[in-house]
Design a protein around this motif. Structure first.
Motif, PDB file in Angstrom:
ATOM      1  N   GLY A  77       0.167  -0.731   0.066  1.00 19.77           N
ATOM      2  CA  GLY A  77       0.221   0.023  -0.067  1.00 19.77           C
ATOM      3  C   GLY A  77       0.622   1.559  -0.342  1.00 19.77           C
ATOM      4  O   GLY A  77       0.725   2.447  -0.629  1.00 19.77           O
ATOM      5  N   SER A  78       1.747   1.086   0.329  1.00 17.28           N
ATOM      6  CA  SER A  78       3.154   2.441   1.047  1.00 17.28           C
ATOM      7  C   SER A  78       3.679   2.679  -0.530  1.00 17.28           C
ATOM      8  O   SER A  78       3.759   3.926  -1.285  1.00 17.28           O
ATOM      9  CB  SER A  78       3.791   2.104   2.371  1.00 17.28           C
ATOM     10  N   LEU A  79       4.058   1.901  -0.849  1.00 18.06           N
ATOM     11  CA  LEU A  79       4.604   1.871  -2.108  1.00 18.06           C
ATOM     12  C   LEU A  79       3.033   2.540  -3.397  1.00 18.06           C
ATOM     13  O   LEU A  79       4.219   3.399  -4.088  1.00 18.06           O
ATOM     14  CB  LEU A  79       5.187   0.390  -2.818  1.00 18.06           C
ATOM     15  N   LYS A  80       1.955   1.802  -3.129  1.00 18.70           N
ATOM     16  CA  LYS A  80       1.221   2.250  -4.595  1.00 18.70           C
ATOM     17  C   LYS A  80       1.092   4.109  -3.809  1.00 18.70           C
ATOM     18  O   LYS A  80       0.663   4.422  -4.589  1.00 18.70           O
ATOM     19  CB  LYS A  80       0.369   1.411  -4.122  1.00 18.70           C
ATOM     20  N   ARG A  81       1.101   4.198  -2.693  1.00 19.19           N
ATOM     21  CA  ARG A  81       0.524   6.212  -2.400  1.00 19.19           C
ATOM     22  C   ARG A  81       1.671   6.831  -2.954  1.00 19.19           C
ATOM     23  O   ARG A  81       1.930   7.381  -2.774  1.00 19.19           O
ATOM     24  CB  ARG A  81       0.531   5.780  -0.720  1.00 19.19           C
ATOM     25  N   LEU A  82       2.761   6.018  -2.007  1.00 20.32           N
ATOM     26  CA  LEU A  82       4.134   7.114  -2.236  1.00 20.32           C
ATOM     27  C   LEU A  82       4.386   6.768  -4.114  1.00 20.32           C
ATOM     28  O   LEU A  82       6.033   7.398  -4.314  1.00 20.32           O
ATOM     29  CB  LEU A  82       5.183   6.472  -1.424  1.00 20.32           C
ATOM     30  N   ASN A  83       4.033   6.203  -4.938  1.00 14.30           N
ATOM     31  CA  ASN A  83       4.609   5.639  -6.140  1.00 14.30           C
ATOM     32  C   ASN A  83       6.107   5.923  -6.660  1.00 14.30           C
ATOM     33  O   ASN A  83       6.862   6.194  -7.571  1.00 14.30           O
ATOM     34  CB  ASN A  83       4.068   7.639  -7.168  1.00 14.30           C
ATOM     35  N   THR A  84       6.430   4.840  -6.187  1.00 17.58           N
ATOM     36  CA  THR A  84       8.191   4.428  -5.905  1.00 17.58           C
ATOM     37  C   THR A  84       8.110   2.891  -6.043  1.00 17.58           C
ATOM     38  O   THR A  84       6.566   2.107  -5.351  1.00 17.58           O
ATOM     39  CB  THR A  84       8.760   4.977  -4.804  1.00 17.58           C
ATOM     40  N   ASP A  85       9.023   2.579  -6.250  1.00 11.57           N
ATOM     41  CA  ASP A  85       9.317   0.914  -6.733  1.00 11.57           C
ATOM     42  C   ASP A  85      10.132   0.237  -4.971  1.00 11.57           C
ATOM     43  O   ASP A  85      10.619  -0.804  -4.714  1.00 11.57           O
ATOM     44  CB  ASP A  85      10.647   0.573  -7.575  1.00 11.57           C
ATOM     45  N   HIS A  86      10.857   1.353  -4.307  1.00 13.34           N
ATOM     46  CA  HIS A  86      11.503   1.414  -3.475  1.00 13.34           C
ATOM     47  C   HIS A  86      10.789   2.353  -1.994  1.00 13.34           C
ATOM     48  O   HIS A  86      10.981   3.298  -2.793  1.00 13.34           O
ATOM     49  CB  HIS A  86      12.573   0.397  -3.713  1.00 13.34           C
ATOM     50  N   ILE A  87      11.168   2.041  -0.700  1.00 15.01           N
ATOM     51  CA  ILE A  87      11.479   2.849  -0.107  1.00 15.01           C
ATOM     52  C   ILE A  87      12.335   3.013   0.579  1.00 15.01           C
ATOM     53  O   ILE A  87      12.850   1.178   1.055  1.00 15.01           O
ATOM     54  CB  ILE A  87      10.183   2.419   1.353  1.00 15.01           C
ATOM     55  N   ASP A  88      13.371   3.969   1.311  1.00 17.41           N
ATOM     56  CA  ASP A  88      14.730   4.037   1.825  1.00 17.41           C
ATOM     57  C   ASP A  88      14.429   3.423   2.718  1.00 17.41           C
ATOM     58  O   ASP A  88      15.128   3.185   3.505  1.00 17.41           O
ATOM     59  CB  ASP A  88      14.779   5.851   1.194  1.00 17.41           C
ATOM     60  N   LEU A  89      13.497   4.001   3.618  1.00 18.04           N
ATOM     61  CA  LEU A  89      13.996   3.665   5.546  1.00 18.04           C
ATOM     62  C   LEU A  89      11.991   3.114   6.146  1.00 18.04           C
ATOM     63  O   LEU A  89      11.577   3.308   5.904  1.00 18.04           O
ATOM     64  CB  LEU A  89      13.897   4.378   6.671  1.00 18.04           C
ATOM     65  N   TYR A  90      11.778   1.579   6.549  1.00 18.62           N
ATOM     66  CA  TYR A  90      10.347   1.373   6.410  1.00 18.62           C
ATOM     67  C   TYR A  90      10.798   1.075   7.748  1.00 18.62           C
ATOM     68  O   TYR A  90      12.055   0.183   8.082  1.00 18.62           O
ATOM     69  CB  TYR A  90      11.061  -0.131   5.366  1.00 18.62           C
ATOM     70  N   LEU A  91      10.331   1.350   8.833  1.00 18.26           N
ATOM     71  CA  LEU A  91      10.206   1.640   9.934  1.00 18.26           C
ATOM     72  C   LEU A  91       8.875   0.565  10.599  1.00 18.26           C
ATOM     73  O   LEU A  91       7.952   1.270  10.520  1.00 18.26           O
ATOM     74  CB  LEU A  91      10.200   2.801  10.485  1.00 18.26           C
ATOM     75  N   MET A  92       9.021   0.224  12.054  1.00 15.55           N
ATOM     76  CA  MET A  92       7.505  -0.581  12.565  1.00 15.55           C
ATOM     77  C   MET A  92       7.504   0.666  13.121  1.00 15.55           C
ATOM     78  O   MET A  92       7.743   1.270  14.130  1.00 15.55           O
ATOM     79  CB  MET A  92       8.076  -1.952  13.216  1.00 15.55           C
ATOM     80  N   HIS A  93       6.209   1.218  12.867  1.00 11.55           N
ATOM     81  CA  HIS A  93       5.735   2.702  14.268  1.00 11.55           C
ATOM     82  C   HIS A  93       5.549   2.235  15.481  1.00 11.55           C
ATOM     83  O   HIS A  93       5.733   3.460  16.473  1.00 11.55           O
ATOM     84  CB  HIS A  93       4.692   2.681  12.654  1.00 11.55           C
ATOM     85  N   CYS A  94       5.055   1.761  15.801  1.00 16.55           N
ATOM     86  CA  CYS A  94       4.861   1.299  17.511  1.00 16.55           C
ATOM     87  C   CYS A  94       4.648  -0.823  17.719  1.00 16.55           C
ATOM     88  O   CYS A  94       4.597  -1.757  16.936  1.00 16.55           O
ATOM     89  CB  CYS A  94       3.300   2.236  17.783  1.00 16.55           C
ATOM     90  N   TRP A  95       5.847  -0.827  18.742  1.00 21.78           N
ATOM     91  CA  TRP A  95       5.181  -1.926  19.356  1.00 21.78           C
ATOM     92  C   TRP A  95       3.629  -2.931  19.313  1.00 21.78           C
ATOM     93  O   TRP A  95       3.121  -1.911  20.367  1.00 21.78           O
ATOM     94  CB  TRP A  95       6.066  -2.135  20.637  1.00 21.78           C
TER      95      TRP A  95
END
Length: 368
Positions: free
Chosen positions: A112-130
């Protein structure tokens, strides 16, 4: 002003000291910026030399990611930009596996994030919260799969216990997974608890600190001043009725911090927000500070936090008024105990000049 770049943790990812937080992009939550204002904020940040953007799939129902992707594409900045986004919190989820930190949701969320950001990769992907449920073994294996697939370049953790971060990094080291390159955590003059464990962890084990809320949810912005004619009780009305801990900042300790910050700012001829951001930005272990704004003038003011240094005497005053009260086990590690473990001699960890090519933070090399 001149944006300085730091490598993020032990990675080769080069990011500016100020990151642009885009949680304010969109008005779906009843506050935030409309598209024209968000674009103006984005443009001003880029023109100031910034390259680091922070967002999340949960921000403004996905609008934040979508607009950020559009703005980057409009200016042709795909290669120049570093995008950090996060998963965990699916505010529209109706089933437990469509949220949280399990492998199933991570793989759903990244698409979903790749589609919304219109990119083929994410530079830094983080777990938002434990989520208090998913073991770090599952998260780190999934992270590594995403890195190996090329959909994600680097990984990080946000808002987790220190033991969880340490366990995750140990798993990565032991199994040869992609390591934790960043820790996104709250940090400001009013919230310094990460200094006990996260700063030492990050500097020793290669995770750069990305600090959020350097203005303590607006407390340090200059909006609230003890010297103002309005009584404190009146200001307390602004946060009554919320249980969000991020807004529970009105207490005697923090009013003392605000009072001293106001005095120091006046002596420097700088806004309270600039001094607060500058202080956090120049603390040991901090790789980048996330600044956000709903108005262009707020961003422009924060960007000027790069233009000066806080003299040591004034920094000591801020350090003193905001100092943490010792708690166990740190209160146990005093001079008497330490002396008993070093034969009464003064023993340092490393001699001066041990890290000759690194800057004052001790671990993060700046590049111009």
């Amino acid at each position: 002003m001149s944006m300085q770049f730091f490598t993020l943790g032990d990675s080769g990812l080069k990011v500016t000291r100020l990151a642009l937080g885009t949680m304010t992009f969109g008005t779906e939550w009843g506050w935030g910026s409309d598209k024209a204002t968000a674009r103006a904020i984005f443009d001003a940040y880029v023109e100031a030399g910034g390259n680091f953007f922070d967002t999340a799939d949960a921000y403004t129902g996905g609008t934040s990611e979508t607009w950020l992707g559009e703005f980057i594409a409009e200016r042709g900045l795909h290669d120049e930009s570093v995008i950090a986004t996060k998963f965990s919190m699916n505010l529209q989820a109706h089933t437990p596996n469509a949220a949280g930190n399990g492998r199933k949701n991570i793989l759903r969320a990244v698409e979903g994030s790749l589609k919304r950001l219109n990119t083929d990769h994410i530079d830094l992907y983080l777990m938002h919260c434990w989520d208090r449920l998913t073991p770090p073994e599952e998260v780190m294996r999934t992270f590594d799969d995403l890195v190996r697939s090329g959909k994600v370049l680097h990984v990080g953790l946000s808002d987790v216990p220190a033991w969880y971060a340490s366990r995750a990094q140990a798993i990565a080291e032991h199994r040869g997974y992609a390591p934790i390159s960043a820790l996104q955590l709250e940090y400001s003059l009013a919230e310094r608890n990460i200094e006990n464990e996260f700063i030492p962890f990050g500097t020793r084990y290669g995770a750069g600190i990305m600090a959020w809320s350097p203005l303590a949810s607006g407390l340090l912005s200059g909006k609230y001043r003890p010297s103002a004619a309005e009584p404190t009780a009146g200001r307390l009305e602004t946060v009554r009725g919320t249980t969000n801990p991020g807004f529970q900042k009105f207490n005697e300790r923090n009013w003392a911090i605000v009072a001293e910050l106001e005095k120091v700012s006046a002596e420097l001829g700088r806004s309270m927000a600039q001094v607060a951001v500058n202080w956090a930005m120049t603390q040991p272990g901090v790789a980048s500070i996330i600044i956000g704004a709903t108005k262009l003038e707020q961003l422009n003011d924060n960007l000027r936090a790069l233009d000066f240094e806080i003299p040591s005497e004034l920094r000591q005053r801020l350090d003193h008024v905001s100092a943490l009260q010792p708690t166990f086990p740190y209160s146990f590690f005093g001079s008497e105990i330490q002396g008993a473990m070093t034969g009464g001699q003064t023993v340092g960890d490393k001699p001066a000049g041990y890290y000759p090519d690194l800057n004052i933070s001790g671990k993060f090399a700046g590049v111009s």
